[in-house]
Design an enzyme around this catalytic site. Structure first.
Site, short mmCIF file in Angstrom:
data_model
loop_
_atom_site.label_atom_id
_atom_site.label_comp_id
_atom_site.label_asym_id
_atom_site.label_seq_id
_atom_site.Cartn_x
_atom_site.Cartn_y
_atom_site.Cartn_z
N HIS A 156 -39.02 -25.12 -13.61
CA HIS A 156 -37.77 -24.49 -14.04
C HIS A 156 -37.76 -24.27 -15.55
O HIS A 156 -37.38 -23.20 -16.03
CB HIS A 156 -36.56 -25.35 -13.65
CG HIS A 156 -36.38 -25.51 -12.18
ND1 HIS A 156 -36.18 -26.74 -11.60
CD2 HIS A 156 -36.37 -24.61 -11.17
CE1 HIS A 156 -36.04 -26.58 -10.29
NE2 HIS A 156 -36.15 -25.30 -10.01
N LYS A 201 -27.29 -28.18 1.50
CA LYS A 201 -28.41 -28.95 0.97
C LYS A 201 -27.99 -30.39 0.75
O LYS A 201 -26.90 -30.67 0.26
CB LYS A 201 -28.90 -28.36 -0.35
CG LYS A 201 -29.70 -27.09 -0.18
CD LYS A 201 -30.42 -26.75 -1.46
CE LYS A 201 -31.34 -25.56 -1.25
NZ LYS A 201 -32.11 -25.25 -2.44
N ARG A 229 -42.99 -18.84 -6.54
CA ARG A 229 -44.27 -19.54 -6.46
C ARG A 229 -45.21 -18.94 -5.42
O ARG A 229 -46.41 -19.01 -5.57
CB ARG A 229 -44.04 -21.02 -6.10
CG ARG A 229 -43.34 -21.81 -7.18
CD ARG A 229 -43.00 -23.22 -6.74
NE ARG A 229 -41.96 -23.13 -5.72
CZ ARG A 229 -41.94 -23.85 -4.60
NH1 ARG A 229 -42.88 -24.72 -4.35
NH2 ARG A 229 -40.96 -23.70 -3.73
N SER A 284 -38.49 -28.67 -6.41
CA SER A 284 -37.44 -29.69 -6.46
C SER A 284 -37.44 -30.53 -5.19
O SER A 284 -37.22 -31.74 -5.24
CB SER A 284 -36.06 -29.05 -6.66
OG SER A 284 -35.93 -28.56 -7.95
#
Length: 150
Positions: free
Chosen positions: A17, A41, A90, A127
């Site tokens: 990040h 989440k 990614r 994360s």
């Protein structure tokens, strides 16, 4: 002024990040890190702690602000008068997801999304993975920005 939001849950904020933020600062005047509240989440850190950690890390960078939000990302972008959304990707899977969201955001609000590819050495860091390491008591210092207080 070129203002962008960098949205995410940032639970926790990783070196991936911070790399995206540093690179985006080369062509943006201001970046607002928007920590979205996502009820779907399971987060490790409460939203207040995430805001505090990221604000602390960027305390000497006046071009970065950190806020939480609980609405659609495009609504948040409009609230803070951002013209752009910054996203890091990614994998090809990330790209396909982000392309769809970017198209919808442009159609609904005219907001452009800028995708930054993750640096190759950071593609394995997410994360989710770092959060799992935390939950099992592992040292995560190599995955979070140096100087960030957890």
């Amino acid at each position: 002024m070129r203002r962008a939001i960098f949205p995410g849950t940032f639970d926790p904020f990783t070196i991936g990040h911070s790399s995206v933020v540093a690179r985006a600062l080369t062509f943006m005047d201001e970046i607002i890190i928007g920590i979205g509240i996502n009820e779907n989440k399971n987060t490790y850190f409460p939203i207040e702690k995430r805001v505090e950690m990221i604000q602390g890390f960027y305390r000497n960078e006046p071009r970065i602000k950190v806020y939480s939000y609980d609405c659609l990302t495009i609504d948040f972008a409009q609230q803070v008068d951002a013209q752009f959304i910054i996203r890091g990707i990614r994998t090809v899977k990330d790209f396909e997801y982000e392309e769809t969201i970017a198209d919808i955001n442009r159609k609904l609000a005219g907001i452009e999304t800028i995708l930054l590819f993750t640096e190759p050495e950071l593609t394995c860091i997410s994360s989710t993975t770092v959060r799992e390491l935390l939950q099992f008591g592992k040292d995560i210092s190599q995955f979070i920005p140096k100087g960030m207080e957890i």
